[in-house]
Scaffold this motif. Structure first.
Motif, PDB file in Angstrom:
ATOM      1  N   GLY A   1       0.789  -1.237   0.000  1.00 45.45           N
ATOM      2  CA  GLY A   1       0.000   0.000   0.000  1.00 45.45           C
ATOM      3  C   GLY A   1       0.818   1.282   0.000  1.00 45.45           C
ATOM      4  N   LEU A   2       2.136   1.175  -0.135  1.00 42.02           N
ATOM      5  CA  LEU A   2       2.976   2.380  -0.013  1.00 42.02           C
ATOM      6  C   LEU A   2       2.803   3.375  -1.161  1.00 42.02           C
ATOM      7  CD1 LEU A   2       6.287   0.714   1.244  1.00 42.02           C
ATOM      8  CD2 LEU A   2       4.693   2.084   2.587  1.00 42.02           C
ATOM      9  N   CYS A   3       2.286   2.910  -2.315  1.00 38.71           N
ATOM     10  CA  CYS A   3       2.083   3.872  -3.422  1.00 38.71           C
ATOM     11  C   CYS A   3       0.708   4.533  -3.328  1.00 38.71           C
ATOM     12  CB  CYS A   3       2.289   3.206  -4.783  1.00 38.71           C
ATOM     13  SG  CYS A   3       1.174   1.850  -5.141  1.00 38.71           S
ATOM     14  N   CYS A   4      -0.083   4.177  -2.323  1.00 39.28           N
ATOM     15  CA  CYS A   4      -1.431   4.746  -2.170  1.00 39.28           C
ATOM     16  C   CYS A   4      -1.596   5.512  -0.851  1.00 39.28           C
ATOM     17  CB  CYS A   4      -2.484   3.634  -2.185  1.00 39.28           C
ATOM     18  SG  CYS A   4      -2.263   2.402  -3.457  1.00 39.28           S
TER      19      CYS A   4
ATOM     20  N   ASP B   1       3.617   0.209 -11.581  1.00 46.87           N
ATOM     21  CA  ASP B   1       4.291  -0.917 -10.930  1.00 46.87           C
ATOM     22  C   ASP B   1       5.570  -0.359 -10.331  1.00 46.87           C
ATOM     23  OD1 ASP B   1       2.545  -2.970 -11.504  1.00 46.87           O
ATOM     24  OD2 ASP B   1       3.594  -3.574 -13.333  1.00 46.87           O
ATOM     25  N   CYS B   2       5.774  -0.544  -9.050  1.00 47.57           N
ATOM     26  CA  CYS B   2       7.012  -0.043  -8.438  1.00 47.57           C
ATOM     27  C   CYS B   2       8.184  -0.941  -8.855  1.00 47.57           C
ATOM     28  CB  CYS B   2       6.865  -0.023  -6.919  1.00 47.57           C
ATOM     29  SG  CYS B   2       6.814  -1.669  -6.211  1.00 47.57           S
ATOM     30  N   ALA B   3       9.398  -0.523  -8.485  1.00 48.25           N
ATOM     31  CA  ALA B   3      10.591  -1.277  -8.880  1.00 48.25           C
ATOM     32  C   ALA B   3      10.628  -2.657  -8.230  1.00 48.25           C
ATOM     33  CB  ALA B   3      11.841  -0.483  -8.522  1.00 48.25           C
TER      34      ALA B   3
HETATM   35  S1  SF4 Z   1       2.904  -1.263  -6.651  1.00 47.30           S
HETATM   36 FE1  SF4 Z   1       4.680  -1.509  -5.263  1.00 47.30          FE
HETATM   37  S2  SF4 Z   1       4.518   0.245  -3.827  1.00 47.30           S
HETATM   38 FE2  SF4 Z   1       2.495  -0.037  -4.781  1.00 47.30          FE
HETATM   39  S3  SF4 Z   1       1.324  -1.393  -3.379  1.00 47.30           S
HETATM   40 FE3  SF4 Z   1       2.283  -2.690  -5.000  1.00 47.30          FE
HETATM   41  S4  SF4 Z   1       4.231  -3.382  -4.062  1.00 47.30           S
HETATM   42 FE4  SF4 Z   1       3.545  -1.577  -2.873  1.00 47.30          FE
END
Ligand code: SF4
Length: 184
Positions: free
Chosen positions: A16-19, A86-88
């Motif tokens: 949830g870190l990107c939200c 999509d995060c790294a």
């Molecule tokens: S895209 Fe990455 S930062 Fe965002 S919820 Fe999924 S794992 Fe976490």
């Protein structure tokens, strides 16, 4: 964890870190998005500028649609930015460069660092949980610079607490830059 999409979904549900206002301060709408529909679904939109200075509509993070279990209440109708991001960490898993278990360890570590920042902000009297972490940090810093010391604290105690907050923010930013932002 088996299929790639399933793996991504399970990792996101643990993250949830990107939200939640940790990675980003807001979400800009894209041409494919319906501001009307998102507004009707409860998102509070406002006008702002994108990185090129163009006027865009956006909504602030932490996203109100993010549930305590990291589920998105608007998942089927989420905006393009959310759909495409999509995060790294996820990209590394998808590319086979990181195992799902290692990805989960990175996520847990970053979430612990985020929680340490939240605790350090609370210790300085900042309880603005509806604001992104970067804003909370800047507002806390400005308040202290203006001589606004939290109730019951001496100036020395506040200075020490601010030092702890700065360290916690630096540690989190280091992790996010190295492991989460898409160009990491
Ligand atoms: S895209 Fe990455 S930062 Fe965002 S919820 Fe999924 S794992 Fe976490």
């Amino acid at each position: 964890m088996s299929q790639p999409a399933e793996v991504s979904s399970q990792l996101c549900l643990a993250c949830g870190l990107c939200c939640d206002g940790t990675l980003f301060a807001d979400v800009e709408l894209q041409p494919a998005d319906s501001a009307e529909r998102l507004g009707a679904l409860g998102q509070k939109l406002r006008r702002g500028k994108d990185s090129a200075g163009n006027s865009v509509q956006k909504f602030a993070q932490p996203c109100p649609a993010l549930g305590p279990d990291c589920r998105c209440a608007l998942y089927a109708e989420r905006p393009a930015r959310c759909r495409e991001f999509d995060c790294a960490v996820l990209r590394s898993v998808q590319a086979g460069a990181l195992t799902p278990d290692a990805a989960l360890r990175r996520i847990r570590h970053a979430r612990k660092q985020r929680d340490a920042v939240r605790r350090a902000l609370s210790a300085l009297g900042n309880e603005e949980v509806a604001r992104p972490l970067s804003q909370r940090f800047q507002r806390t810093k400005r308040a202290l610079e203006a001589g606004d010391v939290p109730d019951g604290r001496t100036w020395e105690e506040a200075a020490e607490a601010f030092g702890e907050l700065t360290l916690a923010v630096s540690a989190l930013q280091f992790t996010l830059s190295r492991e989460f932002y898409p160009d990491s």
